[in-house]
Design a protein around this motif. Structure first.
Motif, short mmCIF file in Angstrom:
data_model
loop_
_atom_site.label_atom_id
_atom_site.label_comp_id
_atom_site.label_asym_id
_atom_site.label_seq_id
_atom_site.Cartn_x
_atom_site.Cartn_y
_atom_site.Cartn_z
N THR A 280 45.80 41.41 19.15
CA THR A 280 46.09 39.98 19.25
C THR A 280 47.43 39.66 18.60
O THR A 280 47.74 40.16 17.50
N GLY A 281 48.20 38.84 19.28
CA GLY A 281 49.50 38.47 18.75
C GLY A 281 50.65 39.02 19.58
O GLY A 281 51.73 38.44 19.62
N VAL A 282 50.41 40.13 20.28
CA VAL A 282 51.43 40.67 21.18
C VAL A 282 51.33 39.92 22.50
O VAL A 282 50.29 39.90 23.14
N VAL A 283 52.41 39.27 22.91
CA VAL A 283 52.36 38.43 24.10
C VAL A 283 53.10 39.04 25.28
O VAL A 283 52.90 38.62 26.42
N SER A 284 53.96 40.03 25.05
CA SER A 284 54.64 40.67 26.17
C SER A 284 55.09 42.06 25.75
O SER A 284 55.23 42.36 24.55
N ALA A 285 55.32 42.90 26.75
CA ALA A 285 55.78 44.26 26.47
C ALA A 285 56.30 44.91 27.73
O ALA A 285 55.83 44.62 28.84
N ARG A 286 57.31 45.77 27.57
CA ARG A 286 57.78 46.65 28.62
C ARG A 286 57.69 48.07 28.07
O ARG A 286 58.03 48.31 26.91
N PRO B 179 46.74 55.61 31.59
CA PRO B 179 47.50 55.22 30.39
C PRO B 179 48.36 53.98 30.64
O PRO B 179 49.42 54.05 31.26
N CYS B 180 47.88 52.84 30.19
CA CYS B 180 48.64 51.60 30.37
C CYS B 180 48.35 50.65 29.21
O CYS B 180 47.35 50.79 28.49
N ILE B 181 49.24 49.70 29.03
CA ILE B 181 49.10 48.69 27.98
C ILE B 181 48.86 47.35 28.66
O ILE B 181 49.67 46.91 29.50
N THR B 182 47.75 46.70 28.33
CA THR B 182 47.41 45.42 28.93
C THR B 182 46.94 44.46 27.84
O THR B 182 46.76 44.85 26.69
N HIS B 183 46.73 43.22 28.22
CA HIS B 183 46.23 42.24 27.25
C HIS B 183 44.87 42.66 26.69
O HIS B 183 44.53 42.32 25.55
N GLY B 184 44.11 43.41 27.49
CA GLY B 184 42.77 43.79 27.06
C GLY B 184 42.73 44.92 26.06
O GLY B 184 41.69 45.15 25.44
N ASN B 185 43.80 45.68 25.92
CA ASN B 185 43.75 46.82 24.99
C ASN B 185 44.86 46.81 23.95
O ASN B 185 45.18 47.83 23.36
N ILE B 186 45.43 45.63 23.74
CA ILE B 186 46.50 45.51 22.75
C ILE B 186 46.08 44.50 21.67
O ILE B 186 45.24 43.62 21.93
N ILE C 258 57.27 50.21 33.32
CA ILE C 258 56.28 49.17 33.56
C ILE C 258 56.84 47.87 32.99
O ILE C 258 57.20 47.80 31.81
N GLY C 259 56.92 46.84 33.82
CA GLY C 259 57.66 45.65 33.45
C GLY C 259 56.93 44.62 32.62
O GLY C 259 57.57 43.70 32.08
N SER C 260 55.59 44.73 32.50
CA SER C 260 54.87 43.69 31.76
C SER C 260 53.47 44.18 31.41
O SER C 260 53.00 45.21 31.92
N LEU C 261 52.80 43.41 30.56
CA LEU C 261 51.40 43.70 30.23
C LEU C 261 50.50 43.47 31.43
O LEU C 261 49.42 44.06 31.54
N GLU C 262 50.92 42.62 32.35
CA GLU C 262 50.08 42.25 33.49
C GLU C 262 50.17 43.24 34.65
O GLU C 262 49.25 43.33 35.46
N GLN C 263 51.26 43.96 34.75
CA GLN C 263 51.52 44.74 35.97
C GLN C 263 50.42 45.75 36.28
O GLN C 263 50.03 45.91 37.44
N LEU C 264 49.90 46.45 35.29
CA LEU C 264 48.85 47.44 35.51
C LEU C 264 47.51 46.98 34.94
O LEU C 264 46.64 47.80 34.63
N ASP C 265 47.33 45.68 34.85
CA ASP C 265 46.07 45.11 34.39
C ASP C 265 45.19 44.84 35.61
O ASP C 265 45.53 44.02 36.46
N ASP C 266 44.08 45.53 35.71
CA ASP C 266 43.21 45.38 36.89
C ASP C 266 42.06 44.40 36.64
O ASP C 266 41.11 44.35 37.43
N THR C 267 42.14 43.60 35.58
CA THR C 267 41.06 42.66 35.27
C THR C 267 40.78 41.73 36.43
O THR C 267 39.62 41.49 36.79
#
Length: 337
Positions: A306-312, A297-304, A210-219
């Motif tokens: 505060t302070g983490v700005v990106s992730a793979r 099972p995914c990591i997004t801005h909504g469940n990580i 998964i390339g980013s926090l946004e990729q599997l974010d369905d917000t």
């Protein structure tokens, strides 16, 4: 196509590009419909170019023209002319061999569009679209696909063909394939939602990157699905070029859709002259469509925190394959069929 390439080479060779007065030297080539085409060089610099003439006012002054790592595109103004020339020029660091392939490809694409009696405005859009695809191709490195990227492209193309088989109109299906584009966050944008494709040839588990926090974010993208595609490598399978040819045939009922499909391929770093690199044969084994919901099972801005700005990160899709909803049901939920 080879004849056209020879014409360009001969024309460029005949132009010294070292005139004492700064400006363009050019030789007219066979026009493409209403568009006049010239092979040119400019002093100073002596760099190869092709110049295309469009009616004045056809290109808004505020329109940003594409520019790649190996080429530039610029307007050439002539107050005495009733047309505006656009110059596609090799940059000093650009490969002459690759620029010849590009120039030849751009003219061939225009020639194919002109056979459909396209207007000058339409041909301009075809030109800019093709050059934009080359811009993305060169941004990604202009090299043949890696083994991993080849697998990924096979998966995306197979899902594209499946969309068409399930009844999505070819123009909508091709335009939905946003993965290769510069801002393509997910592989297919469909309605208000999307499908992100993950592909494996492993017979041992299914780990997806998964390339980013946004990729599997369905917000802001619902419904969102992951298409999990498994392939095996067998002699009876299809090579990547064979799959490309099959889909080209599927979308060829509309020449402009075919042109857009070819643009997406180029943006995905697939170049016809690299086809001999792709000899592996892929046979589809499984297709599972899994909805991304609160239990996915995914990591997004909504469940990580505060302070983490990106992730793979990586997830194991194997344990989720029993949640398959099927492509037809996913497309119904997306409002596509």
């Amino acid at each position: 196509m080879a004849h056209q390439s020879n014409d360009l080479v001969l024309a460029w060779k005949s132009l010294s590009g070292v005139d004492s007065i700064p400006g363009w030297q050019a030789i007219s080539l066979e026009p493409v419909g209403p568009v006049e085409i010239q092979a040119g060089k400019r002093t100073p610099g002596n760099l190869e170019a092709i110049l295309l003439s469009f009616p004045k006012g056809c290109i808004p002054s505020i329109e940003k023209l594409p520019e790649g790592q190996g080429f530039s595109v610029e307007r050439v103004f002539d107050a005495s002319s009733d047309s505006t020339q656009v110059a596609l020029t090799r940059k000093p660091a650009g490969s002459p061999e690759l620029f010849l392939i590009m120039a030849n490809d751009v003219v061939s694409t225009l020639a194919s569009a002109s056979m459909e009696n396209a207007s000058t405005n339409r041909l301009l859009r075809v030109f800019l679209g093709r050059v934009g695809a080359w811009q993305e191709f060169m941004r990604k490195g202009s090299m043949p696909l890696s083994a991993e990227s080849e697998v990924g492209l096979v998966g995306e193309l197979k899902l594209l063909s499946r969309l068409i088989e399930e009844g999505v109109p070819v123009n909508i299906a091709v335009n939905a394939w946003t993965g290769p584009t510069f801002d393509g966050l997910r592989d297919f944008a469909l309605g208000a939602g999307a499908i992100e494709v993950k592909t494996t040839i492993s017979s041992n588990g299914f780990v997806a990157k998964i390339g980013s926090l946004e990729q599997l974010d369905d917000t802001h993208c619902k419904p969102l699905f992951v298409g999990a595609l498994k392939f095996s490598l067998v002699e009876t399978g299809q090579t990547l070029p064979e799959l490309v040819a099959e889909i080209s045939e599927m979308v060829s009922i509309d020449p402009y859709v075919l042109a857009e499909f070819e643009n997406r391929l180029l943006s995905a770093s697939y170049l016809t002259t690299h086809a001999h690199h792709y000899h592996r044969r892929f046979s589809p084994q499984e297709e599972k469509i899994i909805q991304v919901d609160d239990d996915f099972p995914c990591i997004t801005h909504g469940n990580i925190k505060t302070g983490v700005v990106s992730a793979r990160y990586e997830i194991n899709l194997e344990q989720l394959l029993n949640r398959d909803v099927g492509l037809a049901n996913a497309l119904k939920n997306l409002g596509m069929i």
